[in-house]
Design an enzyme around this catalytic site. Structure first.
Site, PDB file in Angstrom:
ATOM      1  CB  SER A   1      46.936  38.597  36.182  1.00 53.61           C
ATOM      2  OG  SER A   1      48.053  38.146  35.441  1.00 53.61           O
ATOM      3  CE  LYS A   2      42.429  43.939  30.755  1.00 57.54           C
ATOM      4  NZ  LYS A   2      41.602  45.059  31.141  1.00 57.54           N
ATOM      5  NE  ARG A   3      52.131  43.096  33.865  1.00 56.22           N
ATOM      6  CZ  ARG A   3      52.201  44.272  33.250  1.00 56.22           C
ATOM      7  NH1 ARG A   3      51.251  45.154  33.413  1.00 56.22           N
ATOM      8  NH2 ARG A   3      53.224  44.548  32.467  1.00 56.22           N
TER       9      ARG A   3
END
Length: 477
Positions: free
Chosen positions: A254-256
């Site tokens: 994920s981007k996070r």
RNA sequence: GACCCCUUCGUCUAGUGGACUAGGACUCCAGAUUUUCAUUCUGGCAACAGGGGUUCGAUUCCCCUAGGGGUCGCCA
């Protein structure tokens, strides 16, 4: 297999191409090329709310720089276009009407609020939520009345009541899912756009897709898709559900938690062939003990049989190594071109191309990303300020003695070969009686402004005799 | 929570019943080369989730347990 291989990469333009997408695209591409098939790019822009401006262009250009070219798609119209789902609304509507007519789908007028309530209730009771089909019970007249009144509606697929869906996945083998776990999926949204499920199935069929490569997150909705194929009387494609790429904590990438945009890695200066090589090996590996694969080799070697089932953690460390390897082994001219903008930006004159190539050839030994090149190259063009400690070191009596002696010793009437230069260096050490760090450190400080770096012959050959001697002279007080 | 999928060194992986004292790569450590750094080379540390079967023999087959992940949207 006698059927023609036609595969597609079908991203939704909601952001940039990310690592997971790159891998799906790569496997699709490799598989298509290997089988003389076609690789299609289809833009799944059915979610109006999530569209990101410029995303399509970005997706296309990212694929292009990574060397993944599509045969059909945006700007490459062929007989199966258009390749934007937003331009195919009439087609979907036609097939949805067909489903309604056949009784495989029905209008649903439940509002989002009603649905949310039902969901919350189910959650409280710890029950699996499934739409209760209240709108399925509506009579033809009731439906027509609501339609005439302009009520907002969606269309749902009516799944069978009893059924175990069993299908074959080319990487996972046989997979079974009970229809009890599957909701009556919305296939047409109230804004008139289809959902993924309907659009993908219709397009894959119309575009004659033979193999559907997609992430494992789609595995549980595959029965819906299979059922749609059945309702239309179509033959489903081969399913190829790819394992996920994972964060360090093993959750879905994920981007996070990570940088996931392909663009970011390119900007950071990773060698692009290394990135492809690295991504290819995340979840796939031939039987041999080999790590380095060019795109052509990936195309040649790729096989669905050898795709892993388990997800793969994305670990930068190996990519860094690989990127460095590629810089060292690829064409010097290519690396030089890749690094060029940095020199322009830094205002360094690299018009002497022979020198520039020598600089890059040496600097590439040290780097894993291209933006590290300046750190190992600038010194051949200009010297920075020395730290106080280094300056002190350079100016002490012993250092000055070394510099004075060596500036003369190296200043011969011809250009020295590495052997000659080494002979002079070694001989001089004996003459002045200063050796080891006390000898080399000041020399290097004078020549490249740092205490560590390439050996004398390397510096000499890059700088040239004149500049080499001049730098030594300049450091003499 | 329900369902589905998965499970070999820290990470990426090889391995499809005996050739496994489980191989390679990255990382890390040690050594060699080098005046130093980097490169390169050599060596080392390090894993079959656990428990039951099946079998003469299980990393490989079956079952259970555990752990991890995914899905459960008018998002894809």
């Amino acid at each position: 297999m006698s059927t023609d291989v036609r595969v597609r990469f079908a991203p939704s333009p909601t952001g940039y191409l990310h690592l997971g997408g790159l891998r799906v695209a790569l496997y699709n591409y490799a598989f298509a090329k290997q089988n003389n098939g076609k690789f299609i790019l289809r833009i799944e822009d059915t979610d109006q709310a999530r569209l990101v401006e410029g995303a399509v262009e970005n997706l296309i250009s990212s694929l292009e720089v990574m060397g993944i070219t599509y045969d059909e798609g945006p700007n490459k119209d062929a007989e199966y276009g258009p390749y934007f789902q937003s331009q195919r609304l009439d087609i979907y509507r036609k097939y949805i009407n067909e489903l309604i007519a056949k009784g495989h789908a029905y209008y649903c007028f439940c509002t989002k609020e009603t649905l949310d309530e039902m969901r919350t209730k189910a959650q409280k009771e710890k029950k699996f939520f499934k739409y209760d089909r209240r709108c399925h019970k509506l009579s033809q007249e009731e439906i027509q009345a609501k339609l005439d009144a302009g009520e907002s509606y969606v269309v749902r697929l009516k799944m069978p009541d009893e059924r175990i869906f069993t299908f074959n996945d080319l990487v996972r083998g046989e997979v079974s899912i009970d229809v009890k776990q599957i909701d009556d999926q919305v296939i047409l949204k109230s804004d008139g756009f289809p959902t993924y499920h309907l659009a993908a199935v219709v397009d894959d069929h119309l575009m004659k897709i033979s193999h559907v490569f997609r992430g494992e997150e789609w595995l549980s909705s595959t029965p819906k898709h299979i059922f749609l194929y059945e309702c239309f009387g179509w033959t489903p494609p081969q399913w190829v559900h790819l394992p996920l790429i994972l964060n360090k904590d093993k959750s879905k990438l994920s981007k996070r938690k990570n940088d996931v945009a392909v663009e970011t890695y390119l900007e950071k200066g990773y060698q692009k062939d290394a990135l492809i090589n690295f991504i290819a090996l995340l979840g796939w590996h031939p039987s041999e003990d080999r790590e380095l694969f060019s795109m052509d080799e990936i195309i040649k070697e790729f096989s669905i049989d050898r795709v892993n089932k388990a997800g793969a953690v994305f670990d930068l460390t190996k990519l860094e190594w690989m990127s460095g390897m590629y810089f060292r082994s690829s064409d010097l001219a290519d690396v030089a071109d890749y690094a060029r903008p940095q020199f322009e930006k830094a205002g360094i004159d690299i018009s002497d191309n022979d020198k520039y190539l020598r600089v890059i050839d040496k600097a590439r030994e040290y780097i894993s990303t291209i933006d590290q090149v300046m750190e190992h190259a600038e010194m051949y063009y200009r010297l920075g300020e020395l730290s106080e400690k280094d300056a002190e070191m350079l100016n002490n009596e012993e250092s000055q003695k070394v510099l004075a002696y060596m500036a003369e010793a190296y200043n011969t009437d011809h250009i020295l070969s590495p052997d000659e230069l080494n002979a002079i260096t070694k001989g001089s050490i004996g003459e002045i009686g200063i050796k080891g760090k006390k000898f080399y450190f000041p020399l290097r400080l004078a020549l490249i402004g740092k205490g560590h770096g390439p050996d004398m012959p390397a510096i000499y050959s890059i700088l040239g005799k004149e500049e080499f001697v001049n730098r030594l002279k300049r450091a003499i007080k």
